[in-house]
Design a protein around this motif. Structure first.
Motif, PDB file in Angstrom:
ATOM      1  N   VAL A  31       0.848  -1.194   0.000  1.00  0.00           N
ATOM      2  CA  VAL A  31       0.000   0.000   0.000  1.00  0.00           C
ATOM      3  C   VAL A  31       0.880   1.238   0.000  1.00  0.00           C
ATOM      4  O   VAL A  31       1.854   1.306   0.764  1.00  0.00           O
ATOM      5  N   GLN A  32       0.525   2.200  -0.820  1.00  0.00           N
ATOM      6  CA  GLN A  32       1.243   3.478  -0.852  1.00  0.00           C
ATOM      7  C   GLN A  32       0.248   4.624  -0.669  1.00  0.00           C
ATOM      8  O   GLN A  32      -0.880   4.553  -1.158  1.00  0.00           O
ATOM      9  N   LEU A  33       0.703   5.639   0.058  1.00  0.00           N
ATOM     10  CA  LEU A  33      -0.102   6.831   0.273  1.00  0.00           C
ATOM     11  C   LEU A  33       0.635   8.020  -0.323  1.00  0.00           C
ATOM     12  O   LEU A  33       1.808   8.241  -0.006  1.00  0.00           O
ATOM     13  N   GLN A  34      -0.047   8.782  -1.151  1.00  0.00           N
ATOM     14  CA  GLN A  34       0.545   9.948  -1.797  1.00  0.00           C
ATOM     15  C   GLN A  34      -0.217  11.183  -1.368  1.00  0.00           C
ATOM     16  O   GLN A  34      -1.367  11.372  -1.765  1.00  0.00           O
ATOM     17  N   ALA A  35       0.450  12.000  -0.566  1.00  0.00           N
ATOM     18  CA  ALA A  35      -0.174  13.232  -0.075  1.00  0.00           C
ATOM     19  C   ALA A  35       0.228  14.410  -0.939  1.00  0.00           C
ATOM     20  O   ALA A  35       1.345  14.461  -1.465  1.00  0.00           O
ATOM     21  N   SER A  36      -0.684  15.357  -1.058  1.00  0.00           N
ATOM     22  CA  SER A  36      -0.402  16.560  -1.842  1.00  0.00           C
ATOM     23  C   SER A  36      -1.260  17.707  -1.331  1.00  0.00           C
ATOM     24  O   SER A  36      -2.191  17.503  -0.550  1.00  0.00           O
ATOM     25  N   GLY A  37      -0.931  18.918  -1.789  1.00  0.00           N
ATOM     26  CA  GLY A  37      -1.752  20.080  -1.476  1.00  0.00           C
ATOM     27  C   GLY A  37      -1.149  21.064  -0.495  1.00  0.00           C
ATOM     28  O   GLY A  37      -1.733  22.124  -0.255  1.00  0.00           O
ATOM     29  N   GLY A  38      -0.015  20.730   0.081  1.00  0.00           N
ATOM     30  CA  GLY A  38       0.607  21.652   1.009  1.00  0.00           C
ATOM     31  C   GLY A  38       1.203  22.853   0.294  1.00  0.00           C
ATOM     32  O   GLY A  38       1.252  22.900  -0.932  1.00  0.00           O
ATOM     33  N   GLY A  39       1.636  23.820   1.087  1.00  0.00           N
ATOM     34  CA  GLY A  39       2.241  25.001   0.502  1.00  0.00           C
ATOM     35  C   GLY A  39       2.274  26.146   1.481  1.00  0.00           C
ATOM     36  O   GLY A  39       2.042  25.966   2.679  1.00  0.00           O
ATOM     37  N   LEU A  40       2.554  27.312   0.950  1.00  0.00           N
ATOM     38  CA  LEU A  40       2.622  28.535   1.746  1.00  0.00           C
ATOM     39  C   LEU A  40       1.305  29.292   1.605  1.00  0.00           C
ATOM     40  O   LEU A  40       0.825  29.512   0.486  1.00  0.00           O
ATOM     41  N   VAL A  41       0.739  29.680   2.733  1.00  0.00           N
ATOM     42  CA  VAL A  41      -0.521  30.412   2.714  1.00  0.00           C
ATOM     43  C   VAL A  41      -0.471  31.486   3.784  1.00  0.00           C
ATOM     44  O   VAL A  41       0.191  31.310   4.821  1.00  0.00           O
ATOM     45  N   GLN A  42      -1.143  32.575   3.543  1.00  0.00           N
ATOM     46  CA  GLN A  42      -1.189  33.652   4.523  1.00  0.00           C
ATOM     47  C   GLN A  42      -2.190  33.324   5.628  1.00  0.00           C
ATOM     48  O   GLN A  42      -3.142  32.568   5.414  1.00  0.00           O
ATOM     49  N   PRO A  43      -1.990  33.889   6.800  1.00  0.00           N
ATOM     50  CA  PRO A  43      -2.974  33.694   7.873  1.00  0.00           C
ATOM     51  C   PRO A  43      -4.374  34.081   7.407  1.00  0.00           C
ATOM     52  O   PRO A  43      -4.558  35.093   6.715  1.00  0.00           O
ATOM     53  N   GLY A  44      -5.335  33.253   7.779  1.00  0.00           N
ATOM     54  CA  GLY A  44      -6.711  33.458   7.336  1.00  0.00           C
ATOM     55  C   GLY A  44      -7.046  32.749   6.037  1.00  0.00           C
ATOM     56  O   GLY A  44      -8.216  32.680   5.652  1.00  0.00           O
ATOM     57  N   GLY A  45      -6.045  32.226   5.363  1.00  0.00           N
ATOM     58  CA  GLY A  45      -6.265  31.557   4.098  1.00  0.00           C
ATOM     59  C   GLY A  45      -6.704  30.115   4.264  1.00  0.00           C
ATOM     60  O   GLY A  45      -6.899  29.627   5.384  1.00  0.00           O
ATOM     61  N   SER A  46      -6.854  29.438   3.131  1.00  0.00           N
ATOM     62  CA  SER A  46      -7.326  28.052   3.117  1.00  0.00           C
ATOM     63  C   SER A  46      -6.417  27.187   2.256  1.00  0.00           C
ATOM     64  O   SER A  46      -5.776  27.676   1.323  1.00  0.00           O
ATOM     65  N   LEU A  47      -6.398  25.924   2.584  1.00  0.00           N
ATOM     66  CA  LEU A  47      -5.718  24.915   1.784  1.00  0.00           C
ATOM     67  C   LEU A  47      -6.533  23.633   1.838  1.00  0.00           C
ATOM     68  O   LEU A  47      -7.235  23.377   2.823  1.00  0.00           O
ATOM     69  N   ARG A  48      -6.390  22.833   0.790  1.00  0.00           N
ATOM     70  CA  ARG A  48      -7.018  21.525   0.770  1.00  0.00           C
ATOM     71  C   ARG A  48      -5.953  20.483   0.487  1.00  0.00           C
ATOM     72  O   ARG A  48      -5.301  20.508  -0.552  1.00  0.00           O
ATOM     73  N   LEU A  49      -5.794  19.582   1.433  1.00  0.00           N
ATOM     74  CA  LEU A  49      -4.851  18.495   1.282  1.00  0.00           C
ATOM     75  C   LEU A  49      -5.573  17.263   0.742  1.00  0.00           C
ATOM     76  O   LEU A  49      -6.749  17.038   1.059  1.00  0.00           O
ATOM     77  N   SER A  50      -4.849  16.486  -0.041  1.00  0.00           N
ATOM     78  CA  SER A  50      -5.375  15.227  -0.565  1.00  0.00           C
ATOM     79  C   SER A  50      -4.384  14.114  -0.269  1.00  0.00           C
ATOM     80  O   SER A  50      -3.176  14.343  -0.233  1.00  0.00           O
ATOM     81  N   CYS A  51      -4.908  12.932  -0.073  1.00  0.00           N
ATOM     82  CA  CYS A  51      -4.057  11.761   0.124  1.00  0.00           C
ATOM     83  C   CYS A  51      -4.719  10.576  -0.562  1.00  0.00           C
ATOM     84  O   CYS A  51      -5.815  10.170  -0.182  1.00  0.00           O
ATOM     85  N   ALA A  52      -4.040  10.067  -1.570  1.00  0.00           N
ATOM     86  CA  ALA A  52      -4.565   8.947  -2.337  1.00  0.00           C
ATOM     87  C   ALA A  52      -3.839   7.669  -1.945  1.00  0.00           C
ATOM     88  O   ALA A  52      -2.608   7.627  -1.935  1.00  0.00           O
TER      89      ALA A  52
END
Length: 113
Positions: free
Chosen positions: A1-22
């Motif tokens: 089994v392998q897990l591949q995470a993505s979606g991280g990065g730099l964001v300003q306070p108050g911002g949003s991000l969506r992480l995914s893991c397949a």
């Protein structure tokens, strides 16, 4: 089994991000997929988890800002993170729990102006 995470990065306070893991490979039907995070100098902690039946569990301090969801057909778990704060800065890891536990490689989230 392998897990591949993505979606991280730099964001300003108050911002949003969506992480995914397949997840790929031979995956036990009944499982829990979750997100953990580890900030510099701190222990890894649970962020949120969701079972194959859709039951969710959140760290108390993150309820209301973070939402976990999954697409079981794609064996993918998501983490929607809103109103991000500098203290959310960490490496975020996904985990698949079944008869065996598997960890993804981690994705860095940096919240900074």
């Amino acid at each position: 089994v392998q897990l591949q995470a993505s979606g991280g990065g730099l964001v300003q306070p108050g911002g949003s991000l969506r992480l995914s893991c397949a997840a790929s490979g031979s995956i036990f039907r009944f499982n829990v997929m979750g997100w953990y995070r580890q900030a510099p100098g701190k222990q890894r902690e649970l962020v949120a988890a969701i079972s194959s039946g859709g039951l969710t569990n959140y760290a108390d301090s993150l309820k209301g800002r973070f939402t976990i969801s999954r697409d079981s057909a794609k064996n993918t778990v998501y983490l929607q993170m809103n109103n991000l704060k500098p203290e959310d800065t960490a490496v975020y890891y996904c985990k698949l729990s079944g008869p065996v536990e598997y960890w993804g490689q981690g994705t860095l989230v940096t919240v900074s102006s």
